[in-house]
Design a protein around this motif. Structure first.
Motif, PDB file in Angstrom:
ATOM      1  N   ASP A  62       0.834  -1.205   0.000  1.00 30.39           N
ATOM      2  CA  ASP A  62       0.000   0.000   0.000  1.00 30.39           C
ATOM      3  C   ASP A  62       0.868   1.254   0.000  1.00 30.39           C
ATOM      4  N   LEU A  63       1.978   1.195   0.732  1.00 26.67           N
ATOM      5  CA  LEU A  63       2.912   2.321   0.742  1.00 26.67           C
ATOM      6  C   LEU A  63       3.569   2.468  -0.634  1.00 26.67           C
ATOM      7  N   ARG A  64       3.961   1.352  -1.222  1.00 31.08           N
ATOM      8  CA  ARG A  64       4.621   1.390  -2.540  1.00 31.08           C
ATOM      9  C   ARG A  64       3.693   2.021  -3.580  1.00 31.08           C
ATOM     10  N   GLU A  65       2.425   1.631  -3.557  1.00 34.69           N
ATOM     11  CA  GLU A  65       1.472   2.215  -4.503  1.00 34.69           C
ATOM     12  C   GLU A  65       1.074   3.630  -4.075  1.00 34.69           C
ATOM     13  N   GLY A  66       1.014   3.847  -2.765  1.00 34.38           N
ATOM     14  CA  GLY A  66       0.600   5.142  -2.231  1.00 34.38           C
ATOM     15  C   GLY A  66       1.564   6.268  -2.579  1.00 34.38           C
ATOM     16  N   ILE A  67       2.862   5.993  -2.538  1.00 29.66           N
ATOM     17  CA  ILE A  67       3.842   7.055  -2.833  1.00 29.66           C
ATOM     18  C   ILE A  67       3.762   7.426  -4.316  1.00 29.66           C
ATOM     19  N   LYS A  68       3.463   6.453  -5.168  1.00 31.64           N
ATOM     20  CA  LYS A  68       3.320   6.751  -6.600  1.00 31.64           C
ATOM     21  C   LYS A  68       2.128   7.673  -6.834  1.00 31.64           C
ATOM     22  N   ALA A  69       1.039   7.418  -6.121  1.00 31.55           N
ATOM     23  CA  ALA A  69      -0.153   8.255  -6.247  1.00 31.55           C
ATOM     24  C   ALA A  69       0.092   9.630  -5.639  1.00 31.55           C
ATOM     25  N   TYR A  70       0.798   9.648  -4.495  1.00 31.68           N
ATOM     26  CA  TYR A  70       1.068  10.902  -3.782  1.00 31.68           C
ATOM     27  C   TYR A  70       1.817  11.888  -4.670  1.00 31.68           C
ATOM     28  N   SER A  71       2.832  11.381  -5.345  1.00 33.82           N
ATOM     29  CA  SER A  71       3.699  12.249  -6.156  1.00 33.82           C
ATOM     30  C   SER A  71       3.248  12.331  -7.612  1.00 33.82           C
ATOM     31  N   ASP A  72       2.332  11.428  -7.993  1.00 42.63           N
ATOM     32  CA  ASP A  72       1.943  11.285  -9.388  1.00 42.63           C
ATOM     33  C   ASP A  72       3.179  10.970 -10.236  1.00 42.63           C
ATOM     34  N   TRP A  73       4.038  10.120  -9.683  1.00 42.39           N
ATOM     35  CA  TRP A  73       5.286   9.699 -10.333  1.00 42.39           C
ATOM     36  C   TRP A  73       5.305   8.174 -10.312  1.00 42.39           C
ATOM     37  N   PRO A  74       5.524   7.505 -11.439  1.00 38.66           N
ATOM     38  CA  PRO A  74       5.299   6.060 -11.513  1.00 38.66           C
ATOM     39  C   PRO A  74       6.412   5.175 -10.977  1.00 38.66           C
ATOM     40  N   THR A  75       7.567   5.738 -10.664  1.00 42.57           N
ATOM     41  CA  THR A  75       8.691   4.875 -10.292  1.00 42.57           C
ATOM     42  C   THR A  75       9.246   5.210  -8.910  1.00 42.57           C
ATOM     43  N   ILE A  76      10.017   4.266  -8.399  1.00 42.64           N
ATOM     44  CA  ILE A  76      10.701   4.393  -7.116  1.00 42.64           C
ATOM     45  C   ILE A  76      12.160   4.133  -7.414  1.00 42.64           C
ATOM     46  N   PRO A  77      13.092   4.863  -6.852  1.00 41.87           N
ATOM     47  CA  PRO A  77      12.989   5.750  -5.695  1.00 41.87           C
ATOM     48  C   PRO A  77      12.408   7.131  -6.028  1.00 41.87           C
ATOM     49  N   GLN A  78      12.019   7.807  -4.949  1.00 44.90           N
ATOM     50  CA  GLN A  78      11.532   9.178  -5.049  1.00 44.90           C
ATOM     51  C   GLN A  78      12.198   9.997  -3.952  1.00 44.90           C
ATOM     52  N   LEU A  79      12.782  11.114  -4.345  1.00 42.66           N
ATOM     53  CA  LEU A  79      13.493  11.986  -3.415  1.00 42.66           C
ATOM     54  C   LEU A  79      12.686  13.250  -3.150  1.00 42.66           C
ATOM     55  N   TYR A  80      12.542  13.570  -1.859  1.00 48.00           N
ATOM     56  CA  TYR A  80      11.891  14.805  -1.422  1.00 48.00           C
ATOM     57  C   TYR A  80      12.886  15.619  -0.611  1.00 48.00           C
ATOM     58  N   VAL A  81      12.927  16.918  -0.863  1.00 49.44           N
ATOM     59  CA  VAL A  81      13.777  17.832  -0.106  1.00 49.44           C
ATOM     60  C   VAL A  81      12.891  18.976   0.383  1.00 49.44           C
ATOM     61  N   LYS A  82      12.828  19.134   1.706  1.00 52.20           N
ATOM     62  CA  LYS A  82      12.013  20.201   2.311  1.00 52.20           C
ATOM     63  C   LYS A  82      10.606  20.209   1.716  1.00 52.20           C
ATOM     64  N   GLU A  83      10.000  19.029   1.681  1.00 56.84           N
ATOM     65  CA  GLU A  83       8.627  18.810   1.227  1.00 56.84           C
ATOM     66  C   GLU A  83       8.433  18.945  -0.281  1.00 56.84           C
ATOM     67  N   GLU A  84       9.509  19.173  -1.032  1.00 58.57           N
ATOM     68  CA  GLU A  84       9.397  19.299  -2.486  1.00 58.57           C
ATOM     69  C   GLU A  84       9.847  18.008  -3.150  1.00 58.57           C
ATOM     70  N   PHE A  85       9.007  17.487  -4.042  1.00 56.92           N
ATOM     71  CA  PHE A  85       9.380  16.298  -4.805  1.00 56.92           C
ATOM     72  C   PHE A  85      10.439  16.679  -5.829  1.00 56.92           C
ATOM     73  N   ILE A  86      11.594  16.019  -5.749  1.00 54.76           N
ATOM     74  CA  ILE A  86      12.703  16.317  -6.660  1.00 54.76           C
ATOM     75  C   ILE A  86      12.649  15.407  -7.882  1.00 54.76           C
ATOM     76  N   GLY A  87      12.461  14.115  -7.662  1.00 47.41           N
ATOM     77  CA  GLY A  87      12.380  13.185  -8.779  1.00 47.41           C
ATOM     78  C   GLY A  87      12.933  11.827  -8.419  1.00 47.41           C
ATOM     79  N   GLY A  88      13.131  11.024  -9.452  1.00 48.57           N
ATOM     80  CA  GLY A  88      13.653   9.680  -9.293  1.00 48.57           C
ATOM     81  C   GLY A  88      15.141   9.614  -9.593  1.00 48.57           C
ATOM     82  N   ALA A  89      15.631   8.411  -9.799  1.00 50.35           N
ATOM     83  CA  ALA A  89      17.072   8.182  -9.947  1.00 50.35           C
ATOM     84  C   ALA A  89      17.678   8.939 -11.126  1.00 50.35           C
ATOM     85  N   ASP A  90      17.020   8.919 -12.274  1.00 50.31           N
ATOM     86  CA  ASP A  90      17.586   9.589 -13.459  1.00 50.31           C
ATOM     87  C   ASP A  90      17.697  11.096 -13.236  1.00 50.31           C
ATOM     88  N   ILE A  91      16.664  11.679 -12.653  1.00 45.14           N
ATOM     89  CA  ILE A  91      16.677  13.127 -12.394  1.00 45.14           C
ATOM     90  C   ILE A  91      17.726  13.470 -11.347  1.00 45.14           C
TER      91      ILE A  91
END
Length: 113
Positions: A62-91
């Motif tokens: 549920d967490l794995r699917e939940g974080i994708k919905a939260y960020s509207d980003w389809p892949t993991i990992p996901q990096l957040y800095v000071k509450e801002e979504f930065i992106g995944g590994a490539d970014i």
């Protein structure tokens, strides 16, 4: 996923992001990443000397699917800095290679200049 569970997961994600300056939602843990992409982001953050909270999404589907919905980003990992979504590994890799990640972390007060 039930509405209650969805809300619970959303609240957990929201709280984690709000309570930690840098959060990496990843497969595995910072000490034992369980995928190459998660490992790459951990290596970048470690190289820069960034303290971060690692959240293992493999422990809870549920967490794995939940974080994708939260960020509207389809892949993991996901990096957040000071509450801002930065992106995944490539970014993260691209931002690190061109120096923008260090600048961003410094601007946000996570790293000292």
């Amino acid at each position: 996923m039930s509405a209650d569970l969805n809300t619970e997961v959303h609240q957990f994600i929201d709280g984690t992001i709000k309570n930690n300056p840098v959060v990496l939602f990843m497969k595995g843990t910072p000490d034992q990443p369980r995928c190459g992409f998660s490992s790459l982001v951990v290596q970048v953050l470690d190289h820069l000397g960034v303290e971060f909270a690692g959240v293992d999404v493999l422990q809870d589907n549920d967490l794995r699917e939940g974080i994708k919905a939260y960020s509207d980003w389809p892949t993991i990992p996901q990096l957040y800095v000071k509450e801002e979504f930065i992106g995944g590994a490539d970014i993260v890799r691209e931002l690190f290679q061109n120096g923008e990640l260090k600048t961003l972390l410094t601007d946000k007060g996570v790293l000292e200049a």
